[in-house]
Design an enzyme around this catalytic site. Structure first.
Site, PDB file in Angstrom:
ATOM      1  N   TYR A 243      46.490  10.488  76.557  1.00 60.05           N
ATOM      2  CA  TYR A 243      47.270  11.679  76.132  1.00 60.05           C
ATOM      3  C   TYR A 243      46.323  12.855  75.905  1.00 60.05           C
ATOM      4  O   TYR A 243      46.581  13.975  76.376  1.00 60.05           O
ATOM      5  CB  TYR A 243      48.015  11.318  74.851  1.00 60.05           C
ATOM      6  CG  TYR A 243      48.790  12.437  74.177  1.00 60.05           C
ATOM      7  CD1 TYR A 243      50.064  12.802  74.619  1.00 60.05           C
ATOM      8  CD2 TYR A 243      48.274  13.081  73.054  1.00 60.05           C
ATOM      9  CE1 TYR A 243      50.783  13.802  73.975  1.00 60.05           C
ATOM     10  CE2 TYR A 243      48.991  14.073  72.401  1.00 60.05           C
ATOM     11  CZ  TYR A 243      50.257  14.428  72.868  1.00 60.05           C
ATOM     12  OH  TYR A 243      50.966  15.416  72.216  1.00 60.05           O
TER      13      TYR A 243
ATOM     14  N   SER B 192      48.084  20.379  73.011  1.00 56.29           N
ATOM     15  CA  SER B 192      47.972  19.723  71.698  1.00 56.29           C
ATOM     16  C   SER B 192      46.537  19.879  71.237  1.00 56.29           C
ATOM     17  O   SER B 192      45.618  19.970  72.061  1.00 56.29           O
ATOM     18  CB  SER B 192      48.296  18.234  71.836  1.00 56.29           C
ATOM     19  OG  SER B 192      47.949  17.542  70.650  1.00 56.29           O
TER      20      SER B 192
END
Ligand SMILES: NC(=O)c1ccc[n+]([C@@H]2O[C@H](COP(=O)([O-])OP(=O)(O)OC[C@H]3O[C@@H](n4cnc5c(N)ncnc54)[C@H](O)[C@@H]3O)[C@@H](O)[C@H]2O)c1
Length: 251
Positions: A155, A142
């Site tokens: 995350y 990501s």
């Protein structure tokens, strides 16, 4: 895309938005697709859609954070379809929360789903790829792993770790004809994004702040995934490539 027909691909989280879009594209390209997801119904639906368009697919309900379960699912896939040529480590999960407000149980879950699952699957798949002298590992990271947005500290740490893991693994496996690359989507309009940014106005503001004036959609990701899975990318390894409409242009 050259070199995809007849290959076997496994997509973890293949019942979800981006994983389903990638699975469908790989199925269209002539891969047999193993859809691995903890949500068995969603996995079955993806496999059904591939078969409905004339492709080959199977679905397994599996928690890929569990090493033994991941290995068992992989062995079942190998017995039914053959060795895995292309592994897409796509399963992921997060919830918004400032780090100081989160608890260790949350960190453990985020780390297990976004990082440990990719270690499990890669560890189970790589020895056979080495024996066969060919393989593709694609890690769904990501832009969070490069840019570090607030509210997603653990995350972001996992996605950054996934990028670094892939760089090391790429060098270890390069002599065996195996490439390892990471895709870094920017904000992509999926149910996960709705969980991460629940306010529709905030999502719209995010879309407007993108150089292209919109959020990504799962179909934006699939061309790069197919390229990285194919023979066309044989000399591309250890890379992390953003698909974000120009939002992230550094790193
Ligand atoms: N949507 C975004 O904005 C965005 C941006 C950057 C990166 N990503 C990454 O893309 C990937 C796919 O995201 P998405 O938006 O399609 O999310 P999604 O929630 O639609 O799909 C994730 C899938 O992973 C599956 N999954 C979760 N835990 C699992 C486990 N333990 N074992 C097996 N399967 C499991 C879920 O059941 C789901 O089907 C994730 O890795 C995510 O971090 C998404």
């Amino acid at each position: 895309m050259r070199g995809l027909t007849g290959k076997n691909a496994i997509v973890t989280g293949g019942g979800g938005a981006i994983g389903r879009a990638i699975s469908l594209r790989l199925g269209d390209e002539g891969c047999g697709v193993g859809v691995f997801d903890i949500d068995g119904e969603a996995a079955a639906e993806t496999a059904h859609r591939i078969e409905a368009s004339g492709g080959e697919a199977s679905a397994q309900t599996v928690d890929v954070t569990d090493y033994a379960a991941a290995k068992t699912a992989l062995e079942r896939f190998r017995d039914d379809a053959g060795a895995c040529d292309v592994l897409v480590n796509n399963a992921g999960w997060d919830r918004y929360g400032e780090f100081v407000d989160t608890e260790p149980a949350h960190w453990d879950r985020v780390i297990a789903i976004n990082l440990t699952s990719a270690l499990n699957m890669s560890h189970a798949v790589a020895p056979v790829m080495k024996e066969r002298g060919w393989g593709r590992v694609i890690n769904m990271a990501s832009d969070a792993g490069r840019a570090g947005p607030p509210g997603h500290a653990v995350y972001s740490a996992c996605k950054g770790a996934l990028i670094a893991f892939g760089k090391s693994l790429a060098k270890e496996l390069a002599p065996n004809g195996i490439t390892v690359n990471a895709i870094c989507p920017g904000p992509n309009d999926t149910p996960l994004l709705e969980e991460l940014i629940p306010d529709a106005g905030d999502r719209e503001a995010l879309a407007q702040s993108n150089p292209m004036g919109r959020l990504g959609v799962p179909e934006d990701i699939v061309g790069l995934a197919a390229f990285l899975a194919s023979e066309e990318s044989a000399y591309v390894t250890g890379q992390a490539i953003s698909v974000s409409g120009g939002r992230t242009t550094h790193g």
